[in-house]
Write a protein that holds these residues in place. Sequence first.
Motif, short mmCIF file in Angstrom:
data_model
loop_
_atom_site.label_atom_id
_atom_site.label_comp_id
_atom_site.label_asym_id
_atom_site.label_seq_id
_atom_site.Cartn_x
_atom_site.Cartn_y
_atom_site.Cartn_z
N ILE A 235 0.88 -1.17 0.00
CA ILE A 235 0.00 0.00 0.00
C ILE A 235 0.90 1.21 0.00
O ILE A 235 1.73 1.38 0.90
CB ILE A 235 -0.93 0.03 1.23
CG1 ILE A 235 -1.77 -1.24 1.28
CG2 ILE A 235 -1.82 1.26 1.20
CD1 ILE A 235 -2.69 -1.32 2.49
N TYR A 236 0.79 1.99 -1.05
CA TYR A 236 1.63 3.19 -1.17
C TYR A 236 0.82 4.37 -0.69
O TYR A 236 -0.09 4.84 -1.36
CB TYR A 236 2.06 3.38 -2.62
CG TYR A 236 3.06 4.50 -2.83
CD1 TYR A 236 4.42 4.25 -2.69
CD2 TYR A 236 2.65 5.78 -3.16
CE1 TYR A 236 5.35 5.28 -2.88
CE2 TYR A 236 3.57 6.80 -3.35
CZ TYR A 236 4.92 6.54 -3.21
OH TYR A 236 5.83 7.55 -3.40
N ALA A 244 -4.05 7.90 8.76
CA ALA A 244 -4.34 6.76 7.89
C ALA A 244 -3.22 5.73 7.99
O ALA A 244 -3.47 4.52 8.03
CB ALA A 244 -4.50 7.23 6.44
N ILE A 245 -1.98 6.20 8.05
CA ILE A 245 -0.84 5.29 8.14
C ILE A 245 -0.91 4.47 9.43
O ILE A 245 -0.78 3.25 9.42
CB ILE A 245 0.49 6.07 8.06
CG1 ILE A 245 0.67 6.67 6.67
CG2 ILE A 245 1.68 5.16 8.40
CD1 ILE A 245 1.82 7.64 6.55
N LEU A 276 3.43 -1.68 3.96
CA LEU A 276 3.17 -0.28 3.69
C LEU A 276 4.40 0.36 3.08
O LEU A 276 5.52 0.04 3.46
CB LEU A 276 2.87 0.47 5.00
CG LEU A 276 1.49 0.43 5.58
CD1 LEU A 276 1.39 1.43 6.72
CD2 LEU A 276 0.45 0.76 4.52
N ARG A 277 4.17 1.24 2.13
CA ARG A 277 5.25 2.09 1.64
C ARG A 277 4.77 3.52 1.82
O ARG A 277 3.70 3.88 1.34
CB ARG A 277 5.52 1.81 0.16
CG ARG A 277 6.29 0.54 -0.09
CD ARG A 277 7.78 0.77 0.11
NE ARG A 277 8.59 -0.31 -0.42
CZ ARG A 277 9.05 -1.33 0.30
NH1 ARG A 277 8.77 -1.41 1.58
NH2 ARG A 277 9.80 -2.26 -0.26
N SER A 294 8.89 4.48 -7.27
CA SER A 294 9.00 4.95 -5.90
C SER A 294 8.98 3.78 -4.91
O SER A 294 9.72 3.77 -3.93
CB SER A 294 7.87 5.93 -5.61
OG SER A 294 8.07 6.57 -4.39
N VAL A 295 8.13 2.80 -5.17
CA VAL A 295 8.09 1.62 -4.29
C VAL A 295 9.45 0.91 -4.31
O VAL A 295 9.90 0.36 -3.32
CB VAL A 295 6.96 0.64 -4.72
CG1 VAL A 295 7.05 -0.68 -3.96
CG2 VAL A 295 5.60 1.27 -4.49
#
Lengths: 549, 164, 240, 161
Positions: A235-236, A244-245, A276-277, A294-295
């Motif tokens: 999940i980026y 939310a994170i 998570l990213r 980015s990931v």
Amino acid sequence: MILNDLVQIKTKELAARKKVTLRCCMAAGCMSSDAKGVKEQLENAVAQAGLENDVEVRGVGCMKLCCEGPLVQADPQNSLYIKVTPENAPAIIAALHGGTANIPQADPDAAFFKNQLGIVLANSGVIDPERIESYITVGGYEALHEVLREMTPRDVVETMVGSGLRGRGGAGFPTGLKWGTVAKSPGAKKYIICNADEGDPGAFMDRSVLESDPHSVLEGMAIAAYAVGADQGFIYVRAEYPLAISRLQLAIKQAKQLGVLGSGIFESPFNFTVDLRIGAGAFVCGEETALMASVEGKRGTPRPRPPFPAESGLYGCPTLINNVETFANVPPIYRNGAEWFAGIGTEKSKGTKVFALAGNIKNTGLIEVPMGTPLRTIVQEMGGGAPGGAEIKAVQTGGPSGGCIPAQHLDTPVDYESLGKLGSIMGSGGMIVMDDSTNMVDVARFFMEFCMDESCGKCIPCRAGTVQMHNLLEKILKRKATRRDLEKLEELCDMVKNTSLCGLGQTAPNPTMSTLRFFRNEYEALLQPDKYGPGGNGDTNRQPAAEAK
Amino acid sequence: MSFLDLDEFLIDLVDLVDIVYSPVVDMKDYPGSVDVCLIEGAICNEDNLELLHKIRQRTKVLVSFGDCAVTANVPAIRNQLGLGNTESVLQRAYIENAQDNPCLPKADGIVPQLLERVMPVHEVVHVEHFLPGCPPPAAHIKALVSQMLSGVKPNLEGKQIKFG
Amino acid sequence: MAAKTLTIDGKSITAEEGATVLQVAEEAGIKIPTLCHLEGIYDVGACRLCLVEVVGVPKLLPACATKVAEGMEINTDSERLRKYRRMTLELLFAERNHVCAVCVSNGHCELQTMAYSLGMDHVRYEYLFPKWGVDTTQRLFGMDHNRCILCTRCVRVCWHIEGAGTKNVSGRGTKSHIITDLNMPWGESVSCTQCGKCVQACPTGALFHKGSTAGEMERDRGKLEFLVTAREKHQWVVAV
Amino acid sequence: MALEHASGDKRFKILEVHMKKHQFRHDALIEILHKAQELFGYLEDDLLLFVSYKLKLPPSRVYGVATFYHFFTLKPKGEHTCVVCMGTACYVKGADKVIGAVQEHLKIKAGETTADNNVSLLTARCIGACGIAPAVVYDGSVTPRQSPESALEHINKWVAK
């Protein structure tokens, strides 16, 4: 973990239900107005009144009417308190036994709420997003169980195709088709990515979903992973969404503990883990190839497609990328069936869409309506129109990639095709209402500045073209531009749209083009006579050459 | 100077055109009803600007002639210093780098004010044709002028364009 | 390998599967303009000059990064493409300070040559005149950011041919620029091997041999191809 | 040279443990930069060099990534931070006036820090708090419905201290 365990958790939760529930909105908007203090004081007041056995104070996700927060709803009394302060707590508790608390209230049966149809947001504002049990109580993870135990991956894809769900990230690509492509792509390793890099300024749907119902996204991802044959998901999510994170981290931890994520889920051979990213602030990372870069820990620059991520994505493996709202639609589809979902909405746009209603409008907040709902219903009936008796001038959808829909088109039904015809896009769901005090050229400049700042710099049309378009818009606003400059601007819009490498550049001209289409007079009113233009002789009274022809 | 490289073509040219204004023609003011003007140089100061406006008003066809006119070229390097560079440019030229008697040139009505920004000609007025080059090679000048004289719309392509 | 048949500008062509449109066009003698493409290093599709029209595809596709497919009908030249290509160049010339008259690469510059071939005789957009520096701290080479078009050829040769990873892009958008190591003066770079491949790769006068003056800077691209062929195919094709 | 820090400053140790957790993988670069900034407040050259050395990545790659994303800052921030949301909803509700007032008051532009290192003024592209626009984040806490007056009032509390 087997079905029986789910049922047991549900039964236990239901048995523990108390007579009265006080739902306190604990989403980011209300949290910024001390919703936490409100909840604490309510708990204190319940304790002081000795009502612990009768009253449950439940922190819930977004209760949608963000402009009036913090919100507290008492059930079954059906009282919705607005702008609650911690000091109001005793009065709210006192009012549970009849009588009225002298606290402002909103009508929970008003059009703002009544016209909503909750699929994605069905649990938002109802369940406690920090407790997986609360999600299970409303049928959570049952769809995943059903899918894993009763369906083949091919069935799962077919159901998705049958539902008619289209990607909620903006472009509206049929989700089932995407799943099918990834499922068919050869490769031992496949990935799932949830795009939670909600970058459109003025959009907060995905944030609300993640804060209010994170497990629905996890369950949706797990179902998708099973369908396409992936065992790893990412999940980026934007760094700008700390709440939310933290809720996602908690949800992943709980899901792992309970065994609905991990290996051998529901005693099937299916394994699925989610990581998570955290994004680091780059709008372009909403573009799928940039997001994947980015990931992988690189600069978030896009690359040409094809090859599409479905064939060659993350680390070169077939990758499925859907956005938050798309994944949140998944569990209800498998719980209720494809036909049920396909029965909602319009012919080509099925289901509902979540919008973040903001700008010059009375009721700002989150709404979910069936596809095809007229814009007028949304902004006038539900949104209550512009405040202070002002006239609505335009509605902006799709953020920096979208357009401005003028008031004369308010009867347009909200679906992918209708908005596209007006030069806008559905986008991810930001809906900014503008009243008659808004300068549309300035709006175009605002969005162009945004795209200019967010351009990754890789391709020339977007990197250098947005700068030139922005400068031309500034020149127009400063009343220094001539008709020739406007022509240059239009020509650049066309060029940047058709030659840019990725969606950011290809759609950057949209706000300018749509305001030029509907509010051209505002541009022209700012133009100066072209004294030394083609055929110009310095005479200010002369008609510009373009008109003289 | 590159214009003089036209050599014998200059002799043909004399029969075909009247040169009514140039740095070496003894004329105080730019005349009216000029057919073609080849404009050299970037627009750097108030005088350039005023003359250019006048030229546009009194000329049918303008040709931006040479890199300075077409791109603003070297004179425009001062633009990199940002707006308000005129002070520092003058300071550098007339004070810091002065060999003797450093002082800023000042005489109202005689020494023109520098513009904030050096501009290519077409940024100020409409220009019909462009002939870049530093300098434009004689062959290119000949091609352009011949095309204009024979009444065809000038169109230079590929090898006939040159910057620098 | 399976062969694919396609047409480029009306010409029927048979091509190997996996070849790019650019490669196939070049073999057929059809010239497609490019700037970020360089033989021997992978393509990024960034300059957008090689965009072509493919019948049935609504979007324009970069020839350098598009693989041939059976039955493709490709147009590499049209009024629209010429217009876009010219505009792309105008945007580049306006973006930084490209003063040909005083440039080391004057006469040997790909950007300049491209402008000529596309008929760009002036730039309609306002020059931005950004303030960029020149790095002359390196013993052998210099970097003038004013002339950089961000094609990233230097970055790619440094990563993929030399393997040092000294150069990269910093920042983003119009503020992006090429850096050495941690954006330090080139002369202080620890990772740079001073191999000079980046200088050979540069299409403009941004990277140059120190001491070369206006118009003197010529490049030897053959060296890069020689190296790539030697490394990948173990064939040492020395020019005789 | 970058390694010398590891012995002196505890934070480098913590960072290294974090890298180990990610098995020094190259794709964890962004996560590690997040952690580094959390520990040090900003990413100075030595820190970036340390990261590149430990992850075995070229320094240029680390620098390129650190400068690509808005979230990372290579300069130290002030004691207090004021982030004005410039999302569309905030903009149409007057965020431009809020930031204008703050800029004028502090005599700095967005992205800068006051000379006494007290306040950093930043803008955000959208913090997703559109329902309570215009929103400003003071030292990490989101504050709804701001006006030039309320923003200055808040900032003056910092200046007074």
